[in-house]
Design an enzyme around this catalytic site. Structure first.
Site, PDB file in Angstrom:
ATOM      1  N   VAL A   1     -59.548 -47.319 -79.933  1.00 45.32           N
ATOM      2  CA  VAL A   1     -59.651 -47.271 -81.387  1.00 45.32           C
ATOM      3  C   VAL A   1     -59.884 -45.839 -81.864  1.00 45.32           C
ATOM      4  CG1 VAL A   1     -61.055 -48.005 -83.352  1.00 45.32           C
ATOM      5  CG2 VAL A   1     -60.480 -49.629 -81.559  1.00 45.32           C
TER       6      VAL A   1
ATOM      7  N   VAL B   1     -67.598 -49.676 -77.769  1.00 39.98           N
ATOM      8  CA  VAL B   1     -66.490 -49.911 -78.670  1.00 39.98           C
ATOM      9  C   VAL B   1     -65.211 -49.626 -77.900  1.00 39.98           C
ATOM     10  CG1 VAL B   1     -65.351 -49.088 -80.777  1.00 39.98           C
ATOM     11  CG2 VAL B   1     -67.836 -49.259 -80.687  1.00 39.98           C
ATOM     12  N   CYS B   2     -64.196 -50.432 -78.112  1.00 41.87           N
ATOM     13  CA  CYS B   2     -62.905 -50.209 -77.468  1.00 41.87           C
ATOM     14  C   CYS B   2     -62.479 -48.765 -77.725  1.00 41.87           C
ATOM     15  CB  CYS B   2     -61.884 -51.183 -78.047  1.00 41.87           C
ATOM     16  SG  CYS B   2     -60.315 -51.160 -77.204  1.00 41.87           S
ATOM     17  N   LEU B   3     -62.477 -47.946 -76.683  1.00 39.49           N
ATOM     18  CA  LEU B   3     -62.258 -46.507 -76.836  1.00 39.49           C
ATOM     19  C   LEU B   3     -60.906 -46.161 -77.432  1.00 39.49           C
ATOM     20  CD1 LEU B   3     -63.898 -45.199 -73.552  1.00 39.49           C
ATOM     21  CD2 LEU B   3     -64.817 -45.148 -75.864  1.00 39.49           C
TER      22      LEU B   3
ATOM     23  N   ASN C   1     -63.472 -56.298 -80.423  1.00 39.96           N
ATOM     24  CA  ASN C   1     -63.272 -54.974 -79.828  1.00 39.96           C
ATOM     25  C   ASN C   1     -64.566 -54.255 -79.481  1.00 39.96           C
ATOM     26  OD1 ASN C   1     -60.981 -55.138 -82.340  1.00 39.96           O
ATOM     27  ND2 ASN C   1     -60.279 -55.082 -80.238  1.00 39.96           N
TER      28      ASN C   1
END
EC number: 2.3.2.23
Length: 183
Positions: free
Chosen positions: A88, A84-86, A76
């Protein structure tokens, strides 16, 4: 509009008063780096990552933007940009949360429980689903190569005090760092 800026200051102070090394990027309080230690009982343990944090004008009503500066192997996290995978943070963000939550809850949870079904790093996600042991080995290789505490100027979690070194150890380490004197 002074409420969001006061909140920004308060959250930043809480983070600085915790055990986090915070380094401001510019004069404002909207961009800074935080040194983040990988959670124990994970293949990230022992690594230290520099996290870039950007607080939007609407913070705390809008989530901070965070990204890894040094490389990390994770489904991720985008390997090249460190993004970073937003989802999350964005999906669960609330003004009730603060910056300490990001470093004590969100990031440790992200590293402990990757979500390979919504990857930013497809290779890491595929490897994790296909061969968990090989995935964890790759994580450790990246940790050793890119997340050594000394590489970003952070003290290791253990033995961070100079007082713990014996006199012999501190003398030998001084020579290694300083090298030989010019004649």
């Amino acid at each position: 509009m002074s409420s969001p800026s006061k909140r920004r200051e308060m959250d930043l102070m809480k983070l600085m008063m915790g055990d986090y090394k915070v380094e401001m990027i510019n004069d404002g309080m909207q961009e800074f780096y935080v040194d983040f230690h990988g959670p124990s009982e994970s293949p990230y343990h022992g690594g230290v990552w520099r996290i870039r944090v950007e607080l939007p004008d609407a913070y705390p009503y809008k989530s901070p933007s965070i990204g890894f500066v040094n490389k990390i192997y994770h489904p991720n996290v985008d390997e090249m940009s460190g993004s970073v995978c937003l989802d999350v943070i964005n999906q669960t963000w609330s003004p009730m949360f603060d910056l300490v939550n990001v470093f004590e809850v969100f990031l440790p949870q992200l590293l402990l429980y990757p979500n390979p079904s919504d990857p930013l790093n497809g290779e890491a996600a595929a490897l994790m689903m296909r061969d968990r042991a090989a995935y964890e080995q790759r994580v450790k290789e990246y940790r050793e190569k890119y997340a050594k505490p000394e590489d970003i100027g952070a003290a290791p979690e253990e033995n961070s005090s100079d007082e713990e070194l014996s006199e012999d150890e501190s003398d030998s380490s001084d020579e290694q760092v300083a090298g030989k004197a010019d004649p």
